[in-house]
Design an enzyme around this catalytic site. Sequence first.
Site, PDB file in Angstrom:
ATOM      1  N   LYS A 115       0.855  -1.196   0.000  1.00 56.18           N
ATOM      2  CA  LYS A 115       0.000   0.000   0.000  1.00 56.18           C
ATOM      3  C   LYS A 115       0.878   1.228   0.000  1.00 56.18           C
ATOM      4  O   LYS A 115       2.002   1.196   0.512  1.00 56.18           O
ATOM      5  CB  LYS A 115      -0.878   0.020   1.260  1.00 56.18           C
ATOM      6  CG  LYS A 115      -2.101   0.909   1.123  1.00 56.18           C
ATOM      7  CD  LYS A 115      -3.216   0.136   0.454  1.00 56.18           C
ATOM      8  CE  LYS A 115      -4.511   0.893   0.398  1.00 56.18           C
ATOM      9  NZ  LYS A 115      -5.606  -0.054   0.060  1.00 56.18           N
TER      10      LYS A 115
HETATM   11  N1  GLU Z   1      -7.389   0.110  -3.184  1.00 59.06           N
HETATM   12  C1  GLU Z   1      -8.160  -1.067  -3.448  1.00 59.06           C
HETATM   13  C2  GLU Z   1      -8.199  -1.965  -2.227  1.00 59.06           C
HETATM   14  O1  GLU Z   1      -7.998  -1.522  -1.121  1.00 59.06           O
HETATM   15  C3  GLU Z   1      -7.725  -1.770  -4.718  1.00 59.06           C
HETATM   16  C4  GLU Z   1      -6.335  -2.276  -4.714  1.00 59.06           C
HETATM   17  C5  GLU Z   1      -5.878  -2.842  -6.061  1.00 59.06           C
HETATM   18  O2  GLU Z   1      -6.681  -2.962  -6.968  1.00 59.06           O
HETATM   19  O3  GLU Z   1      -4.690  -3.174  -6.142  1.00 59.06           O
HETATM   20  O4  GLU Z   1      -8.510  -3.116  -2.320  1.00 59.06           O
END
Ligand code: GLU
Length: 424
Positions: A115
């Site tokens: 993240k």
């Molecule tokens: N931000 C989204 C999540 O928390 C998508 C992450 C992604 O598609 O890599 O799942």
Amino acid sequence: MSYKEPAPITGQHLNPFESMMSRFDIAAKKLGLDDSLYSVLKSPAKIVMVSLPVTMDNGDVKVFEGYRVIHNANLGPSKGGIRYSMDVTLDEVKALAAWMTWKCAVVGIPYGGGKGGIKCHPQSMSKGELERMTRAYTVAMVDVFGPEKDIPAPDMNTGQQEMAWIMDEYSKLKGYSSPAVVTGKPLVLGGSLGRVEATGRGVMVSARSAMAKMGLSPVGATCAVQGFGNVGSISAKLLATQGLKIVAISDVTGGYYDPNGINVEEAIAYKEGNKGTLEGFKAQKISNNDLLILDVDVLVPAAMEDQITAENANDIKAKLIVEGANGPTSWNADDILNTKGIMVVPDILANAGGVTVSYFEWVQNRLGYYWTEERVNRRADRTMKQAFETVYQAAQKHDCSWRIAAYIVAIDKVANTQKLRGVF
Ligand code: GLU
């Protein structure tokens, strides 16, 4: 369907990383995870912190804090979004990165978890400032990102435009076009059909699966949705198509309640024509907390972390909570909800539709062959239904909540890969 789980091991104050770890601890204990694997899996593999000097429109230089945390990359390249918010902290990004590891493992896609975030106030920045900041972040992360290494995506306050800038900057630095370095791109740049709606669609599919197990009919069931961004608005829209009556929605301006049902399409159009907020929408005005404690069948928290806490969990009346956001329930509310017999489809399962279709986008980029929306949706729905069933069966087997069962499924999988791959 009510049970008691052991008290969490971590401290009392709210912190997303502690919230994640407290569930991890309970699941690890139930699984009998050995101490060495426990210590490997609880620690993020890599933490990158950068300072991003950006020339603002008035000529001043402002330095932004940027983060990228890779929690684990056992199952494949790390995957996870990038958020722009003043609330970004290292602890938050660490928790969100770990949640991505568990999320990808629960739905069975070949990714680890990561993240990223930049501490900024995107609403008060111009498009040019946002672009320069996003490009600066990409330059700083060029050795972290990569289609085989770490693949960002949208998260809070980021979307297709930011992904396009990241893809462009990364491609320029590499000297060739690299669409698979990022997902959630605009369609013309190699995005996938169905990606925009994917998270909300997964929320709808997992809500339906849960309702079927609970013997709750979707037709006429009442539902409140907290948050009206990509996840909340699309979840509300798709749940309404399944016959649920959406009686309340909300955003930063507060909650909007109509016992006769809100026309979600109308609310989406209203928001679009109203500078992106629901301010002034025709319905009874309530607070975001009032929304959470409404007497409804289904509650979808799709805003942000720590909304359902020990303070308000006792007042929650919904029979089912489906977590569209990451970490909307703090660990100290789990026991209260469990004792009340409120069923929770946890975040790492309920909102995994987004990363599932991100995976499909990456597959299509690497194949250079693009799927129809029907194929994307069919495969994503199947993935979500299978994941729900796996978690449901684990909950029966371990006599625990769906949340702890989801962690058990995920940790077991990642721990096994760790055992097979070995430790240095
Ligand atoms: N931000 C989204 C999540 O928390 C998508 C992450 C992604 O598609 O890599 O799942």
